[in-house]
Design a protein around this motif. Structure first.
Motif, PDB file in Angstrom:
ATOM      1  N   ALA A  36      15.754  -6.364  14.262  1.00 23.40           N
ATOM      2  CA  ALA A  36      16.478  -6.251  13.130  1.00 23.40           C
ATOM      3  C   ALA A  36      17.004  -4.964  12.751  1.00 23.40           C
ATOM      4  CB  ALA A  36      15.571  -6.692  12.145  1.00 23.40           C
ATOM      5  N   MET A  37      16.254  -3.751  13.306  1.00 20.34           N
ATOM      6  CA  MET A  37      16.728  -2.471  12.655  1.00 20.34           C
ATOM      7  C   MET A  37      18.091  -2.184  13.613  1.00 20.34           C
ATOM      8  SD  MET A  37      12.743  -0.805  12.842  1.00 20.34           S
ATOM      9  CE  MET A  37      13.058   0.699  12.397  1.00 20.34           C
ATOM     10  N   TYR A  38      18.184  -2.276  14.792  1.00 15.38           N
ATOM     11  CA  TYR A  38      19.317  -2.141  15.683  1.00 15.38           C
ATOM     12  C   TYR A  38      20.455  -2.648  15.057  1.00 15.38           C
ATOM     13  CZ  TYR A  38      16.456   0.690  18.710  1.00 15.38           C
ATOM     14  OH  TYR A  38      15.407   1.247  19.505  1.00 15.38           O
ATOM     15  N   ARG A  39      20.022  -4.174  14.617  1.00 17.30           N
ATOM     16  CA  ARG A  39      21.214  -4.862  13.777  1.00 17.30           C
ATOM     17  C   ARG A  39      21.457  -4.220  12.557  1.00 17.30           C
ATOM     18  NH1 ARG A  39      21.800 -10.250  15.315  1.00 17.30           N
ATOM     19  NH2 ARG A  39      20.432 -10.780  17.322  1.00 17.30           N
ATOM     20  N   GLU A  89      19.514  -9.173   5.275  1.00 16.73           N
ATOM     21  CA  GLU A  89      18.872 -10.088   6.497  1.00 16.73           C
ATOM     22  C   GLU A  89      19.925 -11.126   7.036  1.00 16.73           C
ATOM     23  OE1 GLU A  89      16.038  -9.594   7.828  1.00 16.73           O
ATOM     24  OE2 GLU A  89      16.148 -11.498   8.967  1.00 16.73           O
ATOM     25  N   ASP A  90      20.571 -11.806   6.166  1.00 20.15           N
ATOM     26  CA  ASP A  90      21.709 -12.850   6.530  1.00 20.15           C
ATOM     27  C   ASP A  90      22.840 -12.255   7.280  1.00 20.15           C
ATOM     28  OD1 ASP A  90      20.260 -15.044   5.562  1.00 20.15           O
ATOM     29  OD2 ASP A  90      21.028 -14.679   3.570  1.00 20.15           O
ATOM     30  N   ASP A  91      23.164 -11.061   6.954  1.00 21.05           N
ATOM     31  CA  ASP A  91      24.441 -10.615   7.599  1.00 21.05           C
ATOM     32  C   ASP A  91      24.130 -10.027   8.875  1.00 21.05           C
ATOM     33  OD1 ASP A  91      25.816 -10.602   5.162  1.00 21.05           O
ATOM     34  OD2 ASP A  91      24.692  -8.905   4.448  1.00 21.05           O
ATOM     35  N   ILE A  92      22.846  -9.613   9.179  1.00 22.41           N
ATOM     36  CA  ILE A  92      22.528  -8.977  10.282  1.00 22.41           C
ATOM     37  C   ILE A  92      22.185 -10.016  11.503  1.00 22.41           C
ATOM     38  CG2 ILE A  92      21.725  -6.687   9.577  1.00 22.41           C
ATOM     39  CD1 ILE A  92      18.611  -8.009  10.227  1.00 22.41           C
TER      40      ILE A  92
END
Ligand code: DC
Length: 231
Positions: A36-39, A89-92
């Motif tokens: 999630a962090m890289y996203r 959260e949804d965008d990534i």
């Protein structure tokens, strides 16, 4: 009781995060979704028109403009990635991010910044982390290391179902291509590539249920706790 670091690495869409979340809930450990962090970084670069080869701007953004954190949403019943104090959260999770995230995660400056933050977040231990380089680079001393794999067709179908549940309908061949491409970039990059650590246990999830995956990891945790006390 001694608190452990549990590292769950492996290929894209093998069920790493589902397994990691369930294991963390069972043990009352924190859960950290490093992908999630890289996203989040990818989303920031795309939204700010920062080219992936513009290293000075990327370094500046990492230092000054990109603030990542996780918060639990009780309403949604999940941990959410916050980018600059806004839940993204949804965008990534969208395909446009999946299509670019591997390119961003080869950038050494990005990796150094993410690894440092992940090490800070896990320093008190009692954490389950899923990613690609947790057992090799972020926490090479993790007491439990799992390396997950599964047949690419099964992974693609699971991913397609996840996207469909969010109303994003993507043809199966597109998903297979994205998974293959990401696996290739992730495994061949120079900086902390996706590799099974020599002491990681292999878990092939092609033919097993989520419950079985979780039990497998919990068994390894029990063995590690026992080993820590027997020493
Ligand atoms: O776990 P995920 O599919 O959400 O991860 C997205 C991408 O981030 C993945 O293709 C590679 C990168 N990644 C990484 O390089 N290192 C990690 N520890 C986690 C993810």
């Amino acid at each position: 009781m001694k608190k452990l670091v549990i590292a769950i690495d492996g290929y894209s869409s093998c069920g790493k995060s589902t397994t990691a979340k369930a294991v963390a809930a069972e043990l009352h450990y924190a859960y950290l979704d490093t992908g999630a962090m890289y996203r989040g970084v990818t989303l920031f670069l795309l939204e700010n028109d920062i080219a992936f080869d513009d290293l000075p701007r990327i370094e500046h953004a990492l230092r000054e403009d990109i603030h990542l954190s996780f918060r639990h949403s009780r309403r949604a019943g999940r941990n959410e990635l916050y980018l600059n104090e806004v839940s993204r959260e949804d965008d990534i999770r969208q395909m446009r991010i999946s299509n670019s995230v591997s390119e961003v995660s080869v950038i050494a400056q990005v990796r150094h910044a993410m690894v440092a933050q992940q090490q800070r977040l896990g320093r008190r231990r009692g954490v389950v982390m899923d990613g690609r380089d947790i057992g090799t680079t972020v926490f090479p001393d993790a007491e439990v290391k799992i390396f997950m794999t599964a047949d690419v067709n099964i992974r693609a179908r699971r991913r397609q179902d996840e996207l469909a549940a969010k109303n994003e309908h993507v043809p199966l061949p597109d998903i297979i291509e994205n998974l293959r491409k990401r696996d290739h970039i992730d495994s061949t990059r120079a900086e902390s590539p996706l590799r099974r650590a020599p002491d990681a246990v292999l878990l092939d999830t092609t033919h097993i249920t989520i419950g079985e995956q979780v039990d497998f990891v919990l068994d390894r945790v029990s063995a590690a706790i026992f080993a820590a006390y027997a020493r």
